[in-house]
Design a protein around this motif. Structure first.
Motif, PDB file in Angstrom:
ATOM      1  N   HIS A   1       0.860  -1.196   0.000  1.00  0.00           N
ATOM      2  CA  HIS A   1       0.000   0.000   0.000  1.00  0.00           C
ATOM      3  C   HIS A   1       0.890   1.238   0.000  1.00  0.00           C
ATOM      4  O   HIS A   1       1.723   1.429   0.882  1.00  0.00           O
ATOM      5  CB  HIS A   1      -0.918  -0.029   1.221  1.00  0.00           C
ATOM      6  CG  HIS A   1      -1.936   1.074   1.226  1.00  0.00           C
ATOM      7  ND1 HIS A   1      -3.071   1.053   0.454  1.00  0.00           N
ATOM      8  CD2 HIS A   1      -1.977   2.249   1.899  1.00  0.00           C
ATOM      9  CE1 HIS A   1      -3.781   2.150   0.666  1.00  0.00           C
ATOM     10  NE2 HIS A   1      -3.128   2.909   1.535  1.00  0.00           N
TER      11      HIS A   1
ATOM     12  N   ASP B   1      -0.404  -0.923  -4.594  1.00  0.00           N
ATOM     13  CA  ASP B   1      -1.738  -0.351  -4.399  1.00  0.00           C
ATOM     14  C   ASP B   1      -1.539   1.140  -4.074  1.00  0.00           C
ATOM     15  O   ASP B   1      -1.274   1.499  -2.942  1.00  0.00           O
ATOM     16  CB  ASP B   1      -2.361  -1.142  -3.228  1.00  0.00           C
ATOM     17  CG  ASP B   1      -3.645  -0.564  -2.680  1.00  0.00           C
ATOM     18  OD1 ASP B   1      -4.399   0.035  -3.453  1.00  0.00           O
ATOM     19  OD2 ASP B   1      -3.884  -0.757  -1.461  1.00  0.00           O
TER      20      ASP B   1
ATOM     21  N   LEU C   1     -12.481   1.519  -1.237  1.00  0.00           N
ATOM     22  CA  LEU C   1     -11.616   1.674  -0.057  1.00  0.00           C
ATOM     23  C   LEU C   1     -12.325   2.543   0.977  1.00  0.00           C
ATOM     24  O   LEU C   1     -12.672   3.695   0.707  1.00  0.00           O
ATOM     25  CB  LEU C   1     -10.276   2.296  -0.469  1.00  0.00           C
ATOM     26  CG  LEU C   1      -9.326   2.801   0.620  1.00  0.00           C
ATOM     27  CD1 LEU C   1      -9.109   1.780   1.709  1.00  0.00           C
ATOM     28  CD2 LEU C   1      -7.979   3.174   0.007  1.00  0.00           C
TER      29      LEU C   1
ATOM     30  N   ARG D   1     -12.927  -5.563  -4.798  1.00  0.00           N
ATOM     31  CA  ARG D   1     -12.307  -5.704  -3.474  1.00  0.00           C
ATOM     32  C   ARG D   1     -12.825  -4.626  -2.539  1.00  0.00           C
ATOM     33  O   ARG D   1     -13.089  -3.510  -2.969  1.00  0.00           O
ATOM     34  CB  ARG D   1     -10.779  -5.612  -3.576  1.00  0.00           C
ATOM     35  CG  ARG D   1     -10.173  -6.824  -4.197  1.00  0.00           C
ATOM     36  CD  ARG D   1      -8.809  -7.175  -3.607  1.00  0.00           C
ATOM     37  NE  ARG D   1      -8.581  -8.581  -3.843  1.00  0.00           N
ATOM     38  CZ  ARG D   1      -8.728  -9.526  -2.904  1.00  0.00           C
ATOM     39  NH1 ARG D   1      -9.031  -9.219  -1.664  1.00  0.00           N
ATOM     40  NH2 ARG D   1      -8.547 -10.788  -3.211  1.00  0.00           N
TER      41      ARG D   1
ATOM     42  N   GLU E   1     -11.568  -2.705   0.603  1.00  0.00           N
ATOM     43  CA  GLU E   1     -10.343  -2.436   1.367  1.00  0.00           C
ATOM     44  C   GLU E   1     -10.667  -1.494   2.526  1.00  0.00           C
ATOM     45  O   GLU E   1     -11.558  -0.648   2.424  1.00  0.00           O
ATOM     46  CB  GLU E   1      -9.309  -1.790   0.424  1.00  0.00           C
ATOM     47  CG  GLU E   1      -7.931  -1.575   1.023  1.00  0.00           C
ATOM     48  CD  GLU E   1      -6.918  -1.092  -0.020  1.00  0.00           C
ATOM     49  OE1 GLU E   1      -7.260  -0.175  -0.803  1.00  0.00           O
ATOM     50  OE2 GLU E   1      -5.792  -1.617  -0.045  1.00  0.00           O
TER      51      GLU E   1
ATOM     52  N   ASP F   1      -8.662   1.051   5.517  1.00  0.00           N
ATOM     53  CA  ASP F   1      -7.376   1.734   5.699  1.00  0.00           C
ATOM     54  C   ASP F   1      -7.443   2.678   6.897  1.00  0.00           C
ATOM     55  O   ASP F   1      -8.197   3.642   6.878  1.00  0.00           O
ATOM     56  CB  ASP F   1      -7.055   2.519   4.414  1.00  0.00           C
ATOM     57  CG  ASP F   1      -5.699   3.200   4.443  1.00  0.00           C
ATOM     58  OD1 ASP F   1      -4.941   3.013   5.405  1.00  0.00           O
ATOM     59  OD2 ASP F   1      -5.401   3.918   3.467  1.00  0.00           O
TER      60      ASP F   1
ATOM     61  N   THR G   1      -9.515  -6.722   2.109  1.00  0.00           N
ATOM     62  CA  THR G   1      -8.171  -6.203   1.837  1.00  0.00           C
ATOM     63  C   THR G   1      -7.835  -5.238   2.979  1.00  0.00           C
ATOM     64  O   THR G   1      -8.580  -4.277   3.209  1.00  0.00           O
ATOM     65  CB  THR G   1      -8.145  -5.489   0.466  1.00  0.00           C
ATOM     66  OG1 THR G   1      -8.656  -6.401  -0.520  1.00  0.00           O
ATOM     67  CG2 THR G   1      -6.746  -5.054   0.085  1.00  0.00           C
TER      68      THR G   1
END
Ligand code: DX5
Ligand code: ZN
Length: 223
Positions: A33, A65, A136, A172, A174, A176, A194
């Motif tokens: 990442h 990523d 995300l 996906r 994700e 964070d 993810t």
């Protein structure tokens, strides 16, 4: 989808970045990442395409990523594609033409993702979800590593999971920010597949043990 562990190199040792990224991949991480900050869209300044290319030249073969926290976004996308990015994700607030930016990422051979700040509604997905390879969900406000996980992100992950499952596309999900061994189980249970983790991995004594502990928590959550 196979769960992926994505160490955020924001917390890596920048003076010996290639070696540190190799070490975390050897320790079992799946993707890298790569946090790009511009001191404008977010209050911090980090790394650009030259560093991405340097990692490729160093021999890093894992997917990279690229999380763009920059405004505007379009100008820099071809540069990152040339530098070896695999995924390129961006914040809808940073693009005047979100659909066009997604197409630009695809036209340059990368996978595209849309990033949601804690206060950004998922309604942005309504007309573009079928164009995306990744969603995300930020579980901190972007700009810095080492912040505390915002609990309301769990609800948002569940909502995003439903939207993705209903879409029937391979996208996906994700997460964070503030993810660590102690909370990754509930993050997985909320639907993420993810997992970005910066300080929790690079700040640990033993990358392999931390990543293994994370995988065990993810597995336990999916039982
Ligand atoms: C925050 C970045 C994150 C950050 C996560 O703006 O997008 O990727 O590095 O760091 P931790 O895992 O320490 O919260
Ligand atoms: Zn990030």
């Amino acid at each position: 989808m196979e769960p992926l562990i994505a160490p955020s190199i924001l917390s890596a040792d920048f003076a010996r970045l290639g070696e540190d990224v190799s070490a975390v991949l050897d320790a079992g991480a799946d993707i890298v990442h790569f946090d790009v900050m511009d001191n404008h869209f977010v209050p911090n300044l980090t790394i650009g395409p030259m560093i991405c290319e340097a990692l490729r030249d160093f021999g890093i073969e894992a997917p990279i990523d690229v999380h763009l926290m920059v405004e505007p976004v379009d100008r820099i996308i071809p540069d990152f594609a040339r530098a070896g990015a695999t995924y390129i994700t961006f914040h809808p607030e940073a693009s005047h033409h979100v659909h066009r930016t997604i197409s630009l990422i695809h036209d340059h051979g990368c996978r595209a993702g849309l990033v949601f700040n804690p206060a950004t509604p998922l309604t942005w997905l309504e007309h573009v979800i079928e164009e995306l390879d990744m969603v995300l969900i930020m579980s901190v406000n972007p700009g810095f590593g080492g912040q505390a996980f915002i609990e309301s992100s769990l609800d948002k992950l569940r909502q995003a999971r439903k939207l993705i499952d209903n879409s029937e596309y391979e996208i996906r999900l994700e997460v964070d920010g503030g993810v660590k061994v102690e909370n990754i189980g509930k993050v997985a249970a909320a639907g993420a597949d993810t997992f970005v983790a910066g300080s929790a991995i690079f700040g640990s004594e033993n990358y392999a043990a931390t990543i293994a502990a994370m995988r065990a928590e993810i597995d336990a959550a999916s039982q």
